[in-house]
Design a protein around this motif. Structure first.
Motif, PDB file in Angstrom:
ATOM      1  N   THR A  75       0.898  -1.290  -0.068  1.00 36.11           N
ATOM      2  CA  THR A  75      -0.056   0.040   0.049  1.00 36.11           C
ATOM      3  C   THR A  75       0.847   1.210   0.088  1.00 36.11           C
ATOM      4  O   THR A  75       0.725   2.242  -0.736  1.00 36.11           O
ATOM      5  N   LEU A  76       1.878   1.103   0.832  1.00 35.79           N
ATOM      6  CA  LEU A  76       2.629   2.422   0.996  1.00 35.79           C
ATOM      7  C   LEU A  76       3.411   2.575  -0.595  1.00 35.79           C
ATOM      8  O   LEU A  76       3.746   3.693  -1.056  1.00 35.79           O
ATOM      9  N   GLU A  77       4.034   1.499  -0.945  1.00 39.05           N
ATOM     10  CA  GLU A  77       4.600   1.335  -2.455  1.00 39.05           C
ATOM     11  C   GLU A  77       3.779   1.998  -3.467  1.00 39.05           C
ATOM     12  O   GLU A  77       4.194   2.876  -4.216  1.00 39.05           O
ATOM     13  N   SER A  78       2.594   1.400  -3.493  1.00 40.58           N
ATOM     14  CA  SER A  78       1.742   1.983  -4.468  1.00 40.58           C
ATOM     15  C   SER A  78       1.301   3.328  -4.432  1.00 40.58           C
ATOM     16  O   SER A  78       1.024   4.121  -5.621  1.00 40.58           O
ATOM     17  N   THR A  79       1.030   3.881  -3.124  1.00 45.49           N
ATOM     18  CA  THR A  79       0.603   5.258  -2.943  1.00 45.49           C
ATOM     19  C   THR A  79       1.771   6.007  -3.417  1.00 45.49           C
ATOM     20  O   THR A  79       1.470   7.078  -4.026  1.00 45.49           O
TER      21      THR A  79
END
Length: 370
Positions: A258-262
């Protein structure tokens, strides 16, 4: 690569080039270290040492692009959509799968043919050899394609909140899976539970772009460096907190995708909004890199492995220094580019010419297309 269903945006191809290049650098670094090359310790080199983050960019970009198409067309013919996706990825993917089954012919079982649908699970033939290992992502991509028209319909009917609700549900699955899977890091890295939120975040990005397009274009000159810094900081955080391969059961990986894609959706929004032209030669190189990025991604591990074997045979093992990087990296990258251009021409392009439009603009909601 130009779509038949939405106006061509070279920024998308440029991001594909970036994603493929990061994954290449990640695997080059692993082969480099395997040859005894010096390593880097600073987490700020995370875009290389954790360059698998390029896969996250690919997944997020898929969600963004296809949601853009859905918003542009509003009506999608499911059969034609899946036909186009099949023509786009299956010819080259099947080639790589057949290479994998040929390599592992002595261990092949008839039921292994079903791994063509699930290369990211179990003992898939493609995962048993380093030269075909990158194929694991294709099954997740195709799963997304299979349900995307329905996700797009529901998102257009219910808004961004619908996609956020799905991400919340996936978060619960991640937490629950963490409690029972001792190798949870690999699970999050390569399965539906760990990755599907990245497609959804990309879809959210497309909806935000539609709503805030004018403001994003005005702010793009400062958004681009801010977004790139966010992606850099995110990769540094991962390198420092839970580097891939070193933490088989890390709670950080519950939120990692989630952090990566954000971070990547911020880069996507900033870059597609950036109107200033780059130098013409650089535009051409990046656009071509994006066009051949699928071949580049699927074939780069084979090129790098052959390159490393050749280096060992030449007596480089244990002797490489930073000076050797000046010629090893360009040679490996150039060889991968050349081979990818060839496979694009002889395998990908003939099938791409068989695609047809799968949507049309209409004033009724996408629900009628299901």
């Amino acid at each position: 690569m130009k779509s038949l269903n939405i106006p061509y945006n070279p920024r998308i191809d440029q991001l594909r080039w970036l994603a493929a290049t990061m994954v290449f650098l990640f695997h080059f670094y692993l082969e480099w270290r395997g040859l005894g090359g010096p390593g880097v310790t600073s987490p700020w080199f995370g875009l290389i040492t954790e360059g698998h983050t390029g896969v996250g960019l690919f997944f997020t970009l898929s969600g963004f692009l296809f949601m853009q198409i859905a918003l542009h067309q509003t009506v999608i013919n499911y059969g034609d959509f899946m036909r186009n996706r099949f023509l786009r990825i299956f010819p080259l993917f099947l080639t790589v799968f057949l290479v994998a089954t040929s390599i592992g012919r002595d261990k092949f079982q008839p039921q292994d043919i079903f791994y063509v649908l699930t290369t990211n699970l179990g003992l898939a033939p493609t995962s048993l050899s380093v030269i075909t290992g990158a194929a694991w992502t294709i099954s997740l991509e195709f799963l997304f394609y299979a349900i995307f028209p329905f996700l797009a319909r529901f998102a257009m009917e219910r808004g961004v909140r619908y996609l956020l609700s799905l991400i919340l549900l996936l978060f619960f699955f991640k937490v629950a899976a963490f409690t029972v899977n001792e190798n949870s890091t690999h699970m999050y890295f390569s399965t539906f539970v760990g990755r599907f939120d990245q497609f959804l975040i990309g879809m959210i990005g497309a909806m935000l772009y539609q709503q805030k397009k004018a403001a994003l274009h005005r702010a793009a000159p400062w958004l681009v460096p801010v977004a790139l810094l966010l992606a850099l900081a995110n990769s540094a955080l991962q390198a420092k907190t839970a580097s891939f391969g070193q933490h088989p059961h890390s709670a950080f990986w519950i939120i990692w995708s989630t952090l990566e894609s954000t971070a990547w959706v911020a880069v996507i929004l900033a870059w597609v909004s950036f109107d200033k032209a780059l130098p013409a030669w650089l535009e051409r190189v990046m656009n071509h890199g994006g066009k051949i990025s699928f071949s580049f991604y699927l074939l780069h591990m084979a090129v790098l492995h052959v390159f490393a074997v050749g280096a060992r045979m030449a007596g480089y093992a244990g002797k490489v220094t930073w000076h050797d990087l000046l010629y090893m990296l360009p040679i490996a990258y150039g060889a991968t580019w050349a081979l990818s251009a060839l496979t694009y021409i002889v395998i990908e392009e003939p099938f791409l010419r068989m695609r047809r439009g799968y949507g049309k603009a209409k004033t009724v909601p996408l629900a009628s297309a299901a």
